[in-house]
Design a protein around this motif. Sequence first.
Motif, PDB file in Angstrom:
ATOM      1  N   VAL A 125       0.845  -1.203   0.000  1.00 44.22           N
ATOM      2  CA  VAL A 125       0.000   0.000   0.000  1.00 44.22           C
ATOM      3  C   VAL A 125       0.875   1.245   0.000  1.00 44.22           C
ATOM      4  CG1 VAL A 125      -1.744   1.293   1.289  1.00 44.22           C
ATOM      5  CG2 VAL A 125      -1.910  -1.193   1.130  1.00 44.22           C
ATOM      6  N   LYS A 126       1.927   1.266   0.815  1.00 41.64           N
ATOM      7  CA  LYS A 126       2.827   2.410   0.868  1.00 41.64           C
ATOM      8  C   LYS A 126       3.547   2.602  -0.466  1.00 41.64           C
ATOM      9  CE  LYS A 126       3.599   1.796   5.775  1.00 41.64           C
ATOM     10  NZ  LYS A 126       4.537   1.350   6.795  1.00 41.64           N
ATOM     11  N   LYS A 127       3.983   1.503  -1.067  1.00 38.66           N
ATOM     12  CA  LYS A 127       4.660   1.571  -2.366  1.00 38.66           C
ATOM     13  C   LYS A 127       3.739   2.140  -3.428  1.00 38.66           C
ATOM     14  CE  LYS A 127       7.536  -2.486  -1.460  1.00 38.66           C
ATOM     15  NZ  LYS A 127       7.744  -3.894  -1.821  1.00 38.66           N
ATOM     16  N   TYR A 128       2.490   1.680  -3.431  1.00 39.50           N
ATOM     17  CA  TYR A 128       1.516   2.146  -4.432  1.00 39.50           C
ATOM     18  C   TYR A 128       1.211   3.626  -4.252  1.00 39.50           C
ATOM     19  CZ  TYR A 128      -2.655   2.269  -7.354  1.00 39.50           C
ATOM     20  OH  TYR A 128      -3.587   2.574  -8.301  1.00 39.50           O
ATOM     21  N   GLU A 129       1.075   4.053  -2.989  1.00 40.73           N
ATOM     22  CA  GLU A 129       0.802   5.471  -2.711  1.00 40.73           C
ATOM     23  C   GLU A 129       1.987   6.347  -3.152  1.00 40.73           C
ATOM     24  OE1 GLU A 129      -0.101   5.519   1.451  1.00 40.73           O
ATOM     25  OE2 GLU A 129      -2.165   4.870   1.132  1.00 40.73           O
ATOM     26  N   ALA A 130       3.200   5.856  -2.943  1.00 42.18           N
ATOM     27  CA  ALA A 130       4.385   6.601  -3.351  1.00 42.18           C
ATOM     28  C   ALA A 130       4.443   6.734  -4.872  1.00 42.18           C
ATOM     29  CB  ALA A 130       5.646   5.938  -2.834  1.00 42.18           C
ATOM     30  N   ILE A 131       4.104   5.676  -5.569  1.00 46.43           N
ATOM     31  CA  ILE A 131       4.084   5.713  -7.036  1.00 46.43           C
ATOM     32  C   ILE A 131       2.983   6.636  -7.533  1.00 46.43           C
ATOM     33  CG2 ILE A 131       3.643   4.315  -9.102  1.00 46.43           C
ATOM     34  CD1 ILE A 131       5.010   1.990  -7.629  1.00 46.43           C
ATOM     35  N   ALA A 132       1.826   6.602  -6.883  1.00 47.38           N
ATOM     36  CA  ALA A 132       0.688   7.418  -7.313  1.00 47.38           C
ATOM     37  C   ALA A 132       0.966   8.904  -7.111  1.00 47.38           C
ATOM     38  CB  ALA A 132      -0.553   7.009  -6.553  1.00 47.38           C
ATOM     39  N   LYS A 133       1.718   9.257  -6.065  1.00 53.24           N
ATOM     40  CA  LYS A 133       2.039  10.654  -5.797  1.00 53.24           C
ATOM     41  C   LYS A 133       3.016  11.225  -6.819  1.00 53.24           C
ATOM     42  CE  LYS A 133       1.178  10.649  -0.840  1.00 53.24           C
ATOM     43  NZ  LYS A 133       1.767  10.797   0.477  1.00 53.24           N
ATOM     44  N   SER A 134       3.880  10.387  -7.339  1.00 52.08           N
ATOM     45  CA  SER A 134       4.903  10.892  -8.273  1.00 52.08           C
ATOM     46  C   SER A 134       4.420  10.961  -9.694  1.00 52.08           C
ATOM     47  CB  SER A 134       6.146  10.033  -8.222  1.00 52.08           C
ATOM     48  OG  SER A 134       5.843   8.690  -8.506  1.00 52.08           O
TER      49      SER A 134
END
Length: 134
Positions: A125-134
């Motif tokens: 979930v954290k990885k996906y959120e980081a990708i979505a923010k960038s």
Amino acid sequence: MLKKGTKMYSILTGNCPRCHEESMYENSNPYALSKIFKMNERCSHCGLKYKIEPSFFYGAMYVSYGVGIAFAVAAFVISFLFLGSSLPTAFIAIVGTLVVFMPVIIRLSRNIWINFFVKYDPNSVKKYEAIAKS
């Protein structure tokens, strides 16, 4: 017994096998027969695409056979050995069990199949959120 992070949790609840945060199915009730095969495209928490490739869930048919056999054996043991019914009655109990539980068997088979290929990742979930923010 059923803790997040275990395959059994994902299989029995029908949740995303990677993050265990949401149901893979549009309708979590397997007895809504018009929507039994309707799955979300992706997990909204970790981004996992459920249909990994076209016809991915055809392999679940093999799993369905084994799960169906397990239900049939359970029905036979309960009706013939525990309740003492005759063989024809036990056969009727097996057929009735398979008909009544077919939607559950279908969903369980799909859940087992996808869990063969996707493992739990608590950081997804954290990885996906980081990708979505960038």
